[in-house]
Design a protein around this motif. Sequence first.
Motif, mmCIF file in Angstrom:
data_model
loop_
_atom_site.group_PDB
_atom_site.id
_atom_site.type_symbol
_atom_site.label_atom_id
_atom_site.label_comp_id
_atom_site.label_asym_id
_atom_site.label_seq_id
_atom_site.Cartn_x
_atom_site.Cartn_y
_atom_site.Cartn_z
ATOM 1 N N ASN A 180 0.804 -1.226 0.000
ATOM 2 C CA ASN A 180 0.000 0.000 0.000
ATOM 3 C C ASN A 180 0.834 1.272 0.000
ATOM 4 O O ASN A 180 0.515 2.245 0.682
ATOM 5 C CB ASN A 180 -0.954 0.030 1.205
ATOM 6 C CG ASN A 180 -2.027 -1.034 1.097
ATOM 7 O OD1 ASN A 180 -2.242 -1.585 0.022
ATOM 8 N ND2 ASN A 180 -2.688 -1.320 2.188
ATOM 9 N N LEU A 181 1.897 1.279 -0.776
ATOM 10 C CA LEU A 181 2.600 2.545 -0.985
ATOM 11 C C LEU A 181 1.710 3.446 -1.824
ATOM 12 O O LEU A 181 0.837 2.971 -2.544
ATOM 13 C CB LEU A 181 3.928 2.300 -1.706
ATOM 14 C CG LEU A 181 5.020 1.618 -0.889
ATOM 15 C CD1 LEU A 181 6.294 1.507 -1.709
ATOM 16 C CD2 LEU A 181 5.311 2.364 0.404
ATOM 17 N N PHE A 182 1.954 4.762 -1.731
ATOM 18 C CA PHE A 182 1.170 5.705 -2.516
ATOM 19 C C PHE A 182 1.819 5.826 -3.898
ATOM 20 O O PHE A 182 2.913 6.371 -4.019
ATOM 21 C CB PHE A 182 1.106 7.055 -1.810
ATOM 22 C CG PHE A 182 0.632 6.941 -0.381
ATOM 23 C CD1 PHE A 182 -0.480 6.167 -0.058
ATOM 24 C CD2 PHE A 182 1.301 7.592 0.644
ATOM 25 C CE1 PHE A 182 -0.920 6.047 1.256
ATOM 26 C CE2 PHE A 182 0.867 7.482 1.956
ATOM 27 C CZ PHE A 182 -0.242 6.704 2.267
ATOM 28 N N PRO A 183 1.165 5.332 -4.956
ATOM 29 C CA PRO A 183 1.846 5.214 -6.261
ATOM 30 C C PRO A 183 2.159 6.553 -6.920
ATOM 31 O O PRO A 183 3.006 6.610 -7.793
ATOM 32 C CB PRO A 183 0.847 4.419 -7.104
ATOM 33 C CG PRO A 183 -0.467 4.606 -6.445
ATOM 34 C CD PRO A 183 -0.197 4.785 -4.985
ATOM 35 N N HIS A 184 1.468 7.629 -6.487
ATOM 36 C CA HIS A 184 1.702 8.917 -7.134
ATOM 37 C C HIS A 184 2.832 9.692 -6.469
ATOM 38 O O HIS A 184 3.125 10.815 -6.857
ATOM 39 C CB HIS A 184 0.419 9.756 -7.133
ATOM 40 C CG HIS A 184 -0.108 10.053 -5.758
ATOM 41 N ND1 HIS A 184 -0.421 9.068 -4.854
ATOM 42 C CD2 HIS A 184 -0.345 11.228 -5.130
ATOM 43 C CE1 HIS A 184 -0.851 9.629 -3.741
ATOM 44 N NE2 HIS A 184 -0.807 10.938 -3.879
ATOM 45 N N LEU A 185 3.462 9.091 -5.445
ATOM 46 C CA LEU A 185 4.549 9.760 -4.734
ATOM 47 C C LEU A 185 5.814 8.912 -4.824
ATOM 48 O O LEU A 185 5.730 7.683 -4.875
ATOM 49 C CB LEU A 185 4.183 9.961 -3.259
ATOM 50 C CG LEU A 185 2.921 10.769 -2.950
ATOM 51 C CD1 LEU A 185 2.663 10.781 -1.442
ATOM 52 C CD2 LEU A 185 3.053 12.196 -3.466
ATOM 53 N N LEU A 231 5.319 12.440 3.700
ATOM 54 C CA LEU A 231 3.997 13.075 3.723
ATOM 55 C C LEU A 231 3.349 13.087 5.109
ATOM 56 O O LEU A 231 2.983 14.146 5.623
ATOM 57 C CB LEU A 231 3.073 12.387 2.710
ATOM 58 C CG LEU A 231 1.662 12.979 2.647
ATOM 59 C CD1 LEU A 231 1.696 14.417 2.166
ATOM 60 C CD2 LEU A 231 0.763 12.152 1.743
ATOM 61 N N ALA A 232 3.218 11.904 5.713
ATOM 62 C CA ALA A 232 2.523 11.853 7.001
ATOM 63 C C ALA A 232 3.321 12.559 8.093
ATOM 64 O O ALA A 232 2.753 13.170 8.997
ATOM 65 C CB ALA A 232 2.255 10.402 7.401
ATOM 66 N N ILE A 278 2.199 16.252 7.550
ATOM 67 C CA ILE A 278 0.836 16.699 7.835
ATOM 68 C C ILE A 278 0.284 16.133 9.135
ATOM 69 O O ILE A 278 -0.655 16.688 9.683
ATOM 70 C CB ILE A 278 -0.133 16.406 6.654
ATOM 71 C CG1 ILE A 278 -0.244 14.912 6.399
ATOM 72 C CG2 ILE A 278 0.309 17.120 5.394
ATOM 73 C CD1 ILE A 278 -1.237 14.586 5.291
ATOM 74 N N ARG A 291 8.388 3.999 5.974
ATOM 75 C CA ARG A 291 7.325 5.006 6.098
ATOM 76 C C ARG A 291 6.687 4.946 7.484
ATOM 77 O O ARG A 291 6.422 5.978 8.107
ATOM 78 C CB ARG A 291 6.276 4.751 5.013
ATOM 79 C CG ARG A 291 5.104 5.697 5.042
ATOM 80 C CD ARG A 291 4.180 5.479 3.871
ATOM 81 N NE ARG A 291 3.443 4.216 3.986
ATOM 82 C CZ ARG A 291 2.559 3.790 3.084
ATOM 83 N NH1 ARG A 291 2.329 4.497 2.005
ATOM 84 N NH2 ARG A 291 1.932 2.645 3.254
#
Lengths: 241, 266
Positions: free
Chosen positions: A87-92, A100-101, A104, A149
């Motif tokens: 579940n990595l974020f594919p757009h990053l 990211l986390a 934010i 992460r």
Amino acid sequence: MIEIKNLVKQFGKLRAVDDVSLTVGKGKVVVIIGPSGSGKSTVLRCINHLEVPTSGEIVVDGIVVSQNHKNINAIRAEVGMVFQQFNLFPHLTAIENIMLAQRIVRGRGQDEARKMAMQQLERVGIPEKASVYPSQLSGGQQQRVAIARALAMNPKIMLFDEPTSALDPEMIKEVLDVMMELAKSGMTMICVTHEMGFARNAADEVIFMDHGKIVERNTPQAFFANPHEARAQAFLRQILH
Amino acid sequence: MAPISSSAKSSTQNQFVGKLSQLPWWLIIIILAGLVLFYNFLSNETYVAIFSRVRSGIVLTVAVATVSYFIAIVIGLIVGLGRVSKNPIIYNLATLYVQIVRGVPILVLIFYVALVIIPPMLTLFGIRPATFDFSFRAVIALAVAYGGFEAETFRAGIQSIGRGQMEAARSLGMSYMQAMRYIILPQAVRRILPPLGNDFISILKDSSLVSVLGVNDITNLARLYAASSFRYPETYNTLAFMYLAMTLILSLIVKAIENRLAKSSQ
């Protein structure tokens, strides 16, 4: 660190988790094993409230996990989770995934988050992949980025939900090595896995679940040498061939 | 020797036919028709008069389409989020809107919004309805109609992103809205960019419907001109071709964006 009392999770007619109680002390590594559908993953997912328990109480680091939203987000930030499907974020990129986390949720600045991200990438052994997108990484590398992460949030507890089950055999070791190093460093860990070698070498305690209940709990030495319960014996025979 | 050479000949012939059949004939036909029409614009006085009259509506047509499109996107985003909400009140309100808007013809919606919904709202805010320009009403009406379509596009895009993405984001401590903003929507929007682009083409075409409100877009200007001059074929040739020229250019742009996305996602 984690206290689970009489946890029950019902999916329609199916009682996935049936009155499970469990305490995990600080710095302990607990491995949960059992046949598929035995409720192992559901227990894990209840701890950070990805599943809402039907009844029972979960206390994480002194905070009761309840419906309260602020409460849940606070606990989730302290509990790192690693998924079977990465579940990595594919757009990053890899490093953006890790930053990211931190930014934010933890409110860290750009430089601080980047420094921490690089530190964690080095820890999992792939600092050279920082600016690569997940689709260009192998499964093992993706899972290591996912671990980095989670670690970058400075969690007090790490949950692993079958972290090597979706990997090709030659990539399992690189992920297990990272987990082993983490266990030795004193991280509190709960791992659902089918990797008996890892359970044997890293676990302080092995828990065997079947049909939503804890059937047996023991030290890995005792469990693998001499399981008490017939169901645990049968399971081990099958998984160790 | 003879059969060989004849087969070689026929194969080059086949190649030629193959290449011919691959040409975008539809585009060539449109361009040829455009050239004929363009020649008329320059030489035929009737066409010159029609074009110079209708041309003044282009700005309004494009403005109505563009402004209502962007409002529709905003409505679509908000309502689309409502459609995937777990809150039953929000979900039902969003679904109610989508079902009503999609179940009523756009033409009827335009009448309804402009003449039934907007006037009492204006009175509520102390504005005299008569002073409120009909092109504003047209924009709002079109935006309300298209908001329903865009909402479904956003919903589909959001739901096409795997559950694991939301779970991973939440497990890192992000709130639902943070996960939407930073994880789900960026991926969803990338996927729905082609349909969103096509919807702009649709809204440009459907902006012709606002002519029923007396807004002077190109359709209304053409209608008025045709009615007064009885030059029906020339007028509607011109009108149809103006829409065609605009939508063709736009569809080429959408295609270019699609190609670029396909490349970047590899």
